[in-house]
Design a protein around this motif. Structure first.
Motif, short mmCIF file in Angstrom:
data_model
loop_
_atom_site.label_atom_id
_atom_site.label_comp_id
_atom_site.label_asym_id
_atom_site.label_seq_id
_atom_site.Cartn_x
_atom_site.Cartn_y
_atom_site.Cartn_z
N GLY A 1 28.09 43.54 44.47
CA GLY A 1 29.40 43.53 43.75
C GLY A 1 30.70 43.79 44.55
O GLY A 1 31.74 43.55 43.72
N GLU A 2 30.50 43.98 45.95
CA GLU A 2 31.95 44.20 46.62
C GLU A 2 32.91 45.42 45.87
O GLU A 2 33.84 45.10 46.03
CB GLU A 2 32.64 42.72 46.79
N ASN A 3 32.11 46.24 45.49
CA ASN A 3 32.73 47.47 44.78
C ASN A 3 33.68 47.12 43.86
O ASN A 3 34.61 47.55 43.24
CB ASN A 3 33.64 48.12 45.84
N LYS A 4 33.60 45.81 43.08
CA LYS A 4 34.44 45.22 41.99
C LYS A 4 33.50 44.95 40.86
O LYS A 4 33.94 44.76 39.86
CB LYS A 4 34.94 43.76 42.39
N ARG A 5 32.11 44.76 41.03
CA ARG A 5 31.52 44.32 39.70
C ARG A 5 29.98 44.32 40.15
O ARG A 5 29.54 44.83 41.29
CB ARG A 5 31.54 42.72 39.68
N ASN A 6 28.85 44.10 39.25
CA ASN A 6 27.62 44.13 39.53
C ASN A 6 26.76 43.20 38.80
O ASN A 6 27.47 42.32 37.90
CB ASN A 6 26.87 45.67 39.39
N ALA A 7 25.79 42.57 39.26
CA ALA A 7 24.94 41.58 38.76
C ALA A 7 23.91 42.23 37.87
O ALA A 7 23.27 43.19 37.92
CB ALA A 7 24.18 40.73 39.86
#
Length: 455
Positions: free
Chosen positions: A195-201
């Motif tokens: 998530g690149e420290n922005k989001r998650n799946a």
């Protein structure tokens, strides 16, 4: 991955017509019911039922919310009970996952929502009384664990996947088990997604299809607010190590929002939610992904996407004049619940559904348009089991399917108990409902000569 869902058993008011369905229709009856013990009813959390002859195992939280495992011989009606040193709180994410390996050892994980890994393995084969807590699987990325899943790989390997990190900021990890050394290692040297420290799946799958590919679908989420889900995405793999798009384009790991294949570019607040995406297959074996989103009128509609000649075509299943306004964090009751598209192997497709306003059941699906043709009157669980036994206001029925193998034709096991609905993972003020009776039911599917559908 899973979220806690309140299943609403409502009756459709549409008129009925009778259609032939391969000259038979299905209905379910209770063959046997066996009490286990009383369990906590203050909020729902998923249990585990595992049948592997000659034994049956159930993992759950008891009336004091302590993690407990029971075992019986399938020819007997008494349980051997083992208490594990784990007590759950109010978080409905804290479900229990359990599997048995090829040597007969049981593996269990659960009670985690951004918590350190909790993992048990038995010291003896087929003996749940010998569960021992294992401090780590691999070591790194085991401090903030959520959504444990055990499953089998392409060569029947024992695999374990989980999210490391938190909602809106996480990555997906895969481990593989070595039977000889009884140790775990990483299946891949990098996370599957980042998530690149922005989001998650949030995932559904991997699901092994008739094409021998493992299919995976997910939504991205920007924050703990469930309305920030967006962008239905997809990947496939034959070995769970090398991943690609639906057209065979290799995907470099970890997969990110920028590099993934997007099936439907649904924006944030667009009506898609994690835990309600399902993978199925049509009559030609093509992968289908079912989900919901808001239409042009802001009504929340069920859709199924199918990859056709390298392009994802999106089909609206039905036309519901209702908007599901969900938001916020924690576990919530679902206003809509969708099943996967099922190939009945006789030229017909079906799909289960539940709606807070328009009822529940199974649709007959048009193989070309993937639209609902009508409501199939099919029973997978006897209606009597959906009736609440307790008198405390707000109680609902919970079911758990068997994750094991029981090779008796047309017969299966399910767990049943009753709880209050989710409360966004927050404590409820007393009073609390009395403990509920946990039972395992033996269900048998029988047939009639015709099938009734609502049109």
């Amino acid at each position: 991955m899973r979220v806690c869902i309140t299943v609403l058993l409502l009756v459709s008011i549409a008129p009925a017509i009778v259609l032939s369905f391969n000259n038979r229709s299905e209905y379910a009856i209770v063959v046997d019911a066996l009490n286990i013990t009383s369990v906590w009813a203050g909020h729902p959390v998923g249990f585990a039922l595992l049948t592997k002859a000659p034994y049956q195992y159930v993992a759950f939280y008891d009336s004091n919310r302590q993690m407990t495992v029971v075992q019986r011989n399938l020819n007997e009606r008494t349980w051997t009970m083992t208490k594990l040193p784990v007590t759950t709180g109010w978080d409905s994410h804290n479900y229990i996952a359990m599997i048995i390996d090829d040597d007969g050892y049981l593996h269990l994980s659960g009670n985690m929502h951004v918590q350190p890994l909790t993992y048990f393995r038995t010291a003896q084969p087929q003996n749940a009384a010998t569960f021992v807590k294992i401090d780590k699987m691999v070591g790194p990325d085991e401090i903030h664990v959520t959504y444990p899943v055990f499953f089998r790989g392409p060569e029947n390997e024992l695999l374990f996947t989980y999210r490391t990190g938190a909602s809106g900021n996480g990555s997906q990890i895969y481990n593989i088990y070595d039977l000889k050394t009884k140790t775990w290692r990483r299946l891949m040297d990098k996370p599957l997604t980042d998530g690149e420290n922005k989001r998650n799946a949030y995932f559904y799958g991997p699901i092994l299809g008739p094409d021998n590919y493992f299919h995976l679908a997910w939504v991205w989420r920007e924050s703990p607010d469930c309305s920030t889900n967006h962008d239905l995405s997809y990947a496939r793999s034959k070995d769970l190590v090398n991943w690609e798009t639906s057209t065979g384009k290799p995907l470099q790991l970890p997969i990110t929002l920028e590099t993934c294949e997007i099936v439907d570019p649904i924006p944030q607040h667009g009506g898609i939610i994690n835990g309600n995406t399902r993978i199925g297959f049509d009559l030609q074996g093509r992968v289908t992904i079912s989900y919901h989103k808001n239409d042009a009128n802001n009504y929340t509609q069920p859709f199924t996407a199918r990859s056709e000649n390298g392009v994802w075509q999106k089909y609206q299943i039905t036309d519901w004049p209702w908007h599901w306004n969900f938001s916020g964090g924690g576990s919530i009751p679902f206003g809509i619940s969708l099943g996967q598209v099922v190939n009945e192997n006789d030229g017909l497709l079906t799909q289960a559904f539940s709606h807070i306003k328009f009822g529940s059941g199974t649709w007959l699906i048009d193989p070309e348009t993937l639209k609902a043709l009508g409501k199939v009157e099919r029973q997978t669980i006897p209606p009597s089991l959906g009736k609440v036994e307790g008198t405390f206001p707000g109680l609902g029925v919970r079911f758990q399917d068997d994750s094991g193998q029981y090779n008796v034709t047309n017969t299966r096991f399910i767990l049943r108990w009753e709880t209050l609905p989710p409360n966004r993972d927050e404590p409820r003020p007393p009073p609390y409902p009395p403990p509920s009776q946990l039972r395992v039911y033996t269900i048998q599917v029988l047939w009639n000569d015709t099938l009734t559908i609502d049109n």
